[in-house]
Design a protein around this motif. Structure first.
Motif, PDB file in Angstrom:
ATOM      1  N   ASP A  84       0.834  -1.211   0.000  1.00 22.29           N
ATOM      2  CA  ASP A  84       0.000   0.000   0.000  1.00 22.29           C
ATOM      3  C   ASP A  84       0.865   1.256   0.000  1.00 22.29           C
ATOM      4  O   ASP A  84       0.585   2.223  -0.719  1.00 22.29           O
ATOM      5  CB  ASP A  84      -0.916   0.017   1.225  1.00 22.29           C
ATOM      6  N   HIS A  88       2.412   2.001  -3.412  1.00 19.82           N
ATOM      7  CA  HIS A  88       1.487   2.483  -4.438  1.00 19.82           C
ATOM      8  C   HIS A  88       0.811   3.795  -4.060  1.00 19.82           C
ATOM      9  O   HIS A  88       0.468   4.595  -4.936  1.00 19.82           O
ATOM     10  CB  HIS A  88       0.425   1.419  -4.718  1.00 19.82           C
ATOM     11  N   ALA A  89       0.584   3.993  -2.767  1.00 21.24           N
ATOM     12  CA  ALA A  89      -0.083   5.219  -2.305  1.00 21.24           C
ATOM     13  C   ALA A  89       0.644   5.740  -1.069  1.00 21.24           C
ATOM     14  O   ALA A  89       0.131   5.657   0.052  1.00 21.24           O
ATOM     15  CB  ALA A  89      -1.551   4.928  -1.997  1.00 21.24           C
ATOM     16  N   CYS A 101      -3.061   9.539  -5.759  1.00 22.10           N
ATOM     17  CA  CYS A 101      -2.497   8.185  -5.788  1.00 22.10           C
ATOM     18  C   CYS A 101      -3.334   7.227  -4.946  1.00 22.10           C
ATOM     19  O   CYS A 101      -3.612   6.095  -5.353  1.00 22.10           O
ATOM     20  CB  CYS A 101      -1.067   8.193  -5.257  1.00 22.10           C
ATOM     21  N   ARG A 102      -3.731   7.688  -3.752  1.00 19.14           N
ATOM     22  CA  ARG A 102      -4.538   6.838  -2.871  1.00 19.14           C
ATOM     23  C   ARG A 102      -5.897   6.534  -3.499  1.00 19.14           C
ATOM     24  O   ARG A 102      -6.408   5.414  -3.379  1.00 19.14           O
ATOM     25  CB  ARG A 102      -4.703   7.516  -1.512  1.00 19.14           C
ATOM     26  N   TRP A 160      -5.278   3.943  -6.285  1.00 17.52           N
ATOM     27  CA  TRP A 160      -4.888   2.639  -5.734  1.00 17.52           C
ATOM     28  C   TRP A 160      -6.077   1.941  -5.084  1.00 17.52           C
ATOM     29  O   TRP A 160      -6.230   0.721  -5.205  1.00 17.52           O
ATOM     30  CB  TRP A 160      -3.745   2.818  -4.746  1.00 17.52           C
ATOM     31  N   ASN A 161      -6.907   2.671  -4.398  1.00 19.50           N
ATOM     32  CA  ASN A 161      -8.073   2.068  -3.758  1.00 19.50           C
ATOM     33  C   ASN A 161      -9.013   1.430  -4.787  1.00 19.50           C
ATOM     34  O   ASN A 161      -9.743   0.487  -4.469  1.00 19.50           O
ATOM     35  CB  ASN A 161      -8.848   3.106  -2.937  1.00 19.50           C
ATOM     36  N   ARG A 169      -6.709  -1.894  -6.034  1.00 22.89           N
ATOM     37  CA  ARG A 169      -6.028  -2.718  -5.032  1.00 22.89           C
ATOM     38  C   ARG A 169      -6.598  -4.136  -5.023  1.00 22.89           C
ATOM     39  O   ARG A 169      -7.817  -4.319  -4.991  1.00 22.89           O
ATOM     40  CB  ARG A 169      -6.208  -2.082  -3.653  1.00 22.89           C
ATOM     41  N   GLY A 174       7.546  -4.029  -6.521  1.00 17.67           N
ATOM     42  CA  GLY A 174       7.332  -2.594  -6.364  1.00 17.67           C
ATOM     43  C   GLY A 174       8.592  -1.850  -5.969  1.00 17.67           C
ATOM     44  O   GLY A 174       8.837  -0.727  -6.431  1.00 17.67           O
ATOM     45  N   ARG A 215      10.054   1.147  -8.236  1.00 21.36           N
ATOM     46  CA  ARG A 215      10.168   2.488  -7.667  1.00 21.36           C
ATOM     47  C   ARG A 215      11.629   2.938  -7.517  1.00 21.36           C
ATOM     48  O   ARG A 215      11.881   4.099  -7.206  1.00 21.36           O
ATOM     49  CB  ARG A 215       9.526   2.527  -6.278  1.00 21.36           C
TER      50      ARG A 215
END
Length: 344
Positions: free
Chosen positions: A88, A91-92, A119-120, A123-124, A127, A143, A147
């Motif tokens: 999580d 990604h966020a 981003c959140r 991603w939600n 996910r 990831g 990144r």
């Protein structure tokens, strides 16, 4: 007036900076100290110094990821939950280590926060709803590589000690170490003195761990006295006191009531301020501070934790171990030592 740091703070900061500069995949750096001593401030300060300009990271890149170790599953540590939280964060991300007490312009901080909120939201929507523990860890490793992440920061790592009977804390540490080595990252772990149990039972772990100690002010270290008085002078200048030198006059009592932990000192003053308000006064008097001391049980617990930390920090006695080795070696028959060159 500028806050004077604990005399060991700058040493700890230099040691942490040096450890992170010496990037060794799979290596772990532990920041160990009592609750409230300033471990988070120390960690954030060094991370901001190293990676403080997000516009130099590159699009979609992040040098570090940070999470808290939590106990969601009946007060036991869950490796699966840790992996899910790490995914999580990749990604966020929240980027607390970058944005809290940041020197970045306010407009820049607001712009970054808006991007993170987007981003959140995205991603939600994508996910994974169901995945096995192994799949979450595999997603995390991929990831990290995508990144370009080089550091994984885990706070409150003593949560890893809360396990079912058939699980050793060292198993979690070894797993994180192997994953970090595979992904080319270092782990930055933060916790109280009990965290030493995550590596002290395993020789492989001890060889790959760097410890940064964050001690409180202590009357056992003469060099702490003047900085502690300066701290009280600084904090006293921000408060409405009946006497300007009230905290200096009560220095030994304040040390005894807080264990020399800066967070405890500030909480003591918060309680004293509220006590003064309830007393109908706009100034803090000695009686308000005394009325804000912990009870015997809480004070005993505070000092027990501090003494346990001091014991964990104390270097082992090489002299005693060497004396024991000499005593045993003296029993070795002289003929087995023939051919060994004598000292010049």
């Amino acid at each position: 007036m500028r806050l004077v740091q604990h005399p060991a703070y700058e040493d700890a900061r230099r040691r942490l900076r040096t450890a992170l500069d010496d990037h060794r995949p799979g290596h772990m750096v532990f920041i160990i100290g009592p609750s409230g001593v300033g471990k988070t401030t120390l960690r954030h300060s060094v991370m901001q110094e190293l990676f403080g300009n997000p516009y130099q990271w590159g699009r979609g890149r992040a040098p570090a990821v940070q999470v808290f170790a939590t106990l969601p599953n009946r007060a036991y540590y869950s490796s699966k939950d840790m992996a899910r939280n790490l995914v999580d964060e990749l990604h966020a991300p929240r980027l607390d280590w970058l944005l809290k007490a940041s020197s970045l312009p306010r407009q820049t901080v607001m712009s970054i926060e808006a991007e993170l909120e987007e981003c959140r939201r995205v991603w939600n929507g994508i996910r994974p709803m169901r995945a096995t523990e192994g799949e979450w860890w595999a997603m995390f490793e991929r990831g990290l590589l995508a990144r370009g992440c080089k550091y994984v920061s885990i706070d409150q790592v003593t949560a890893l000690l809360k396990n079912h009977r058939d699980t050793s804390p060292a198993d979690h540490t070894l797993h994180l170490m192997a994953l970090a080595e595979s992904a080319g990252v270092m782990c930055l772990m933060t916790g109280v003195h009990e965290a030493v149990r995550l590596w002290d039972v395993h020789s492989e772990l001890r060889r790959r761990v760097t410890t940064v100690w964050a001690p409180p002010y202590s009357d056992t270290r003469p060099g702490d006295r003047i900085p502690f008085l300066r701290l009280l002078k600084f904090l006293g200048a921000r408060e409405q006191l009946y006497r300007k030198d009230l905290l200096l006059r009560m220095a030994s009592e304040v040390l005894a009531a807080t264990g020399g932990v800066i967070g405890e000192v500030m909480q003591l003053l918060d309680r004293a301020r509220k006590c003064a308000t309830e007393d109908g006064s706009d100034r803090i008097a000695k009686r308000h501070i005394e009325a804000s001391y912990y009870g015997d049980v809480e004070l005993l617990s505070l000092w027990r934790d501090i003494e346990a930390f001091e014991y964990a920090m104390r270097a082992g006695s090489v002299q005693k171990r060497a004396a024991l080795a000499r005593m045993r070696w003296d029993k070795v028959p002289q003929e087995t030592c023939k051919g060994v060159p004598a000292n010049d």
